[in-house]
Design a protein around this motif. Sequence first.
Motif, mmCIF file in Angstrom:
data_model
loop_
_atom_site.group_PDB
_atom_site.id
_atom_site.type_symbol
_atom_site.label_atom_id
_atom_site.label_comp_id
_atom_site.label_asym_id
_atom_site.label_seq_id
_atom_site.Cartn_x
_atom_site.Cartn_y
_atom_site.Cartn_z
ATOM 1 N N LEU A 148 6.945 -79.762 -13.982
ATOM 2 C CA LEU A 148 6.381 -81.076 -14.319
ATOM 3 C C LEU A 148 7.289 -81.739 -15.335
ATOM 4 C CD1 LEU A 148 4.202 -83.305 -14.659
ATOM 5 C CD2 LEU A 148 3.000 -81.740 -16.216
ATOM 6 N N HIS A 149 7.781 -82.930 -15.006
ATOM 7 C CA HIS A 149 8.576 -83.733 -15.934
ATOM 8 C C HIS A 149 7.623 -84.751 -16.544
ATOM 9 C CE1 HIS A 149 12.372 -82.110 -14.409
ATOM 10 N NE2 HIS A 149 11.744 -82.084 -13.249
ATOM 11 N N HIS A 150 7.451 -84.692 -17.864
ATOM 12 C CA HIS A 150 6.481 -85.559 -18.533
ATOM 13 C C HIS A 150 6.909 -85.819 -19.972
ATOM 14 C CE1 HIS A 150 2.829 -86.911 -20.467
ATOM 15 N NE2 HIS A 150 2.717 -85.778 -21.129
ATOM 16 N N GLY A 151 6.984 -87.087 -20.339
ATOM 17 C CA GLY A 151 7.262 -87.467 -21.721
ATOM 18 C C GLY A 151 8.559 -86.919 -22.271
ATOM 19 N N GLY A 152 9.578 -86.790 -21.442
ATOM 20 C CA GLY A 152 10.855 -86.260 -21.892
ATOM 21 C C GLY A 152 10.894 -84.745 -21.977
ATOM 22 N N ASP A 153 9.785 -84.098 -21.666
ATOM 23 C CA ASP A 153 9.722 -82.632 -21.674
ATOM 24 C C ASP A 153 9.653 -82.104 -20.245
ATOM 25 O OD1 ASP A 153 9.551 -81.923 -24.531
ATOM 26 O OD2 ASP A 153 7.674 -83.046 -24.474
ATOM 27 N N VAL A 154 10.011 -80.833 -20.095
ATOM 28 C CA VAL A 154 9.888 -80.152 -18.816
ATOM 29 C C VAL A 154 8.845 -79.059 -19.003
ATOM 30 C CG1 VAL A 154 11.055 -78.790 -17.045
ATOM 31 C CG2 VAL A 154 12.290 -80.629 -18.215
ATOM 32 N N PHE A 155 7.819 -79.097 -18.158
ATOM 33 C CA PHE A 155 6.748 -78.106 -18.180
ATOM 34 C C PHE A 155 6.856 -77.250 -16.928
ATOM 35 C CE2 PHE A 155 5.285 -81.522 -20.797
ATOM 36 C CZ PHE A 155 4.459 -80.959 -21.753
ATOM 37 N N TYR A 156 6.388 -76.021 -17.047
ATOM 38 C CA TYR A 156 6.396 -75.094 -15.931
ATOM 39 C C TYR A 156 4.980 -74.584 -15.711
ATOM 40 C CZ TYR A 156 11.320 -75.255 -17.059
ATOM 41 O OH TYR A 156 12.583 -75.700 -17.311
ATOM 42 N N ARG A 157 4.609 -74.416 -14.444
ATOM 43 C CA ARG A 157 3.306 -73.804 -14.175
ATOM 44 C C ARG A 157 3.338 -72.405 -14.775
ATOM 45 N NH1 ARG A 157 -0.601 -74.831 -10.506
ATOM 46 N NH2 ARG A 157 0.769 -76.069 -9.207
ATOM 47 N N THR B 192 5.865 -75.611 -21.798
ATOM 48 C CA THR B 192 7.306 -75.783 -21.968
ATOM 49 C C THR B 192 7.941 -74.390 -21.996
ATOM 50 O OG1 THR B 192 6.978 -75.891 -24.365
ATOM 51 C CG2 THR B 192 7.147 -77.994 -23.184
ATOM 52 N N ALA B 193 9.244 -74.321 -21.801
ATOM 53 C CA ALA B 193 9.941 -73.025 -21.731
ATOM 54 C C ALA B 193 9.726 -72.203 -22.996
ATOM 55 C CB ALA B 193 11.434 -73.241 -21.482
ATOM 56 N N ASP B 194 9.665 -72.875 -24.148
ATOM 57 C CA ASP B 194 9.469 -72.141 -25.407
ATOM 58 C C ASP B 194 7.994 -71.894 -25.723
ATOM 59 O OD1 ASP B 194 8.579 -74.674 -26.142
ATOM 60 O OD2 ASP B 194 10.103 -74.968 -27.695
ATOM 61 N N GLY B 195 7.085 -72.412 -24.883
ATOM 62 C CA GLY B 195 5.654 -72.203 -25.079
ATOM 63 C C GLY B 195 5.041 -73.054 -26.182
ATOM 64 N N ALA C 71 9.431 -70.302 -11.622
ATOM 65 C CA ALA C 71 10.174 -71.300 -12.413
ATOM 66 C C ALA C 71 9.951 -71.080 -13.906
ATOM 67 C CB ALA C 71 9.731 -72.714 -12.023
ATOM 68 N N HIS C 72 8.733 -70.727 -14.288
ATOM 69 C CA HIS C 72 8.427 -70.454 -15.695
ATOM 70 C C HIS C 72 9.164 -69.205 -16.174
ATOM 71 C CE1 HIS C 72 5.357 -69.063 -18.888
ATOM 72 N NE2 HIS C 72 6.163 -69.936 -19.435
ATOM 73 N N ARG C 73 9.153 -68.151 -15.381
ATOM 74 C CA ARG C 73 9.847 -66.919 -15.761
ATOM 75 C C ARG C 73 11.356 -67.160 -15.901
ATOM 76 N NH1 ARG C 73 5.616 -64.884 -12.815
ATOM 77 N NH2 ARG C 73 6.631 -65.011 -10.787
ATOM 78 N N ARG C 74 11.932 -67.929 -14.979
ATOM 79 C CA ARG C 74 13.364 -68.232 -15.056
ATOM 80 C C ARG C 74 13.684 -69.068 -16.307
ATOM 81 N NH1 ARG C 74 12.720 -69.028 -9.432
ATOM 82 N NH2 ARG C 74 12.562 -71.258 -9.774
ATOM 83 N N SER C 75 12.797 -70.003 -16.655
ATOM 84 C CA SER C 75 13.058 -70.897 -17.788
ATOM 85 C C SER C 75 13.022 -70.169 -19.128
ATOM 86 C CB SER C 75 12.044 -72.040 -17.812
ATOM 87 O OG SER C 75 10.780 -71.576 -18.268
ATOM 88 N N SER C 76 12.163 -69.169 -19.228
ATOM 89 C CA SER C 76 12.016 -68.460 -20.497
ATOM 90 C C SER C 76 12.842 -67.186 -20.554
ATOM 91 C CB SER C 76 10.537 -68.147 -20.743
ATOM 92 O OG SER C 76 10.013 -67.362 -19.700
ATOM 93 N N GLY C 77 13.593 -66.908 -19.498
ATOM 94 C CA GLY C 77 14.464 -65.735 -19.462
ATOM 95 C C GLY C 77 13.717 -64.413 -19.343
ATOM 96 N N SER C 78 12.450 -64.466 -18.923
ATOM 97 C CA SER C 78 11.678 -63.223 -18.791
ATOM 98 C C SER C 78 11.925 -62.565 -17.454
ATOM 99 C CB SER C 78 10.186 -63.511 -18.880
ATOM 100 O OG SER C 78 9.882 -64.234 -20.024
#
Length: 130
Positions: free
Chosen positions: A109-118, A53-56, A123-130
């Motif tokens: 990955l959309h799963h169980g109401g959460d959004v996961f990133y590889r 998830t974006a927050d890890g 996409a992961h870097r953009r989601s976490s603002g890194s």
Amino acid sequence: MTLMRFPLLTVLSGASIAVLVAACSVSPDRETPAVPAEIDQEPPHPYVGMWVTADGHIRQELLANGRYDEARGRRKSAYTGSYQVFGTRIEYVDDTGFTADGTFDADILHHGGDVFYREGSDAHRRSSGS
């Protein structure tokens, strides 16, 4: 008429010969030839790896053997089970019998109401603002 018994040996590399010999070997407790594991297995699907998830807080590892291991916060292996991928759809069966599903969209990955990133993807870097 003269038969050449080992004409392939002159064109095969040492590694190829080792695989050929292993594939033709017979295990002492079996009557059929032993096949090296790498020959008998399908390659893993492209979604194998760590998804976060974006927050890890949630980290879900999809293993090549069809198993998953999900950590939540400091709780390692909070959920474990098996999964199958059908195109861009994933279906989970937790070891307790609980079932769930999700959908992949490239490195998301959309799963169980959460959004996961590889993990480590753009996409992961953009989601976490890194």
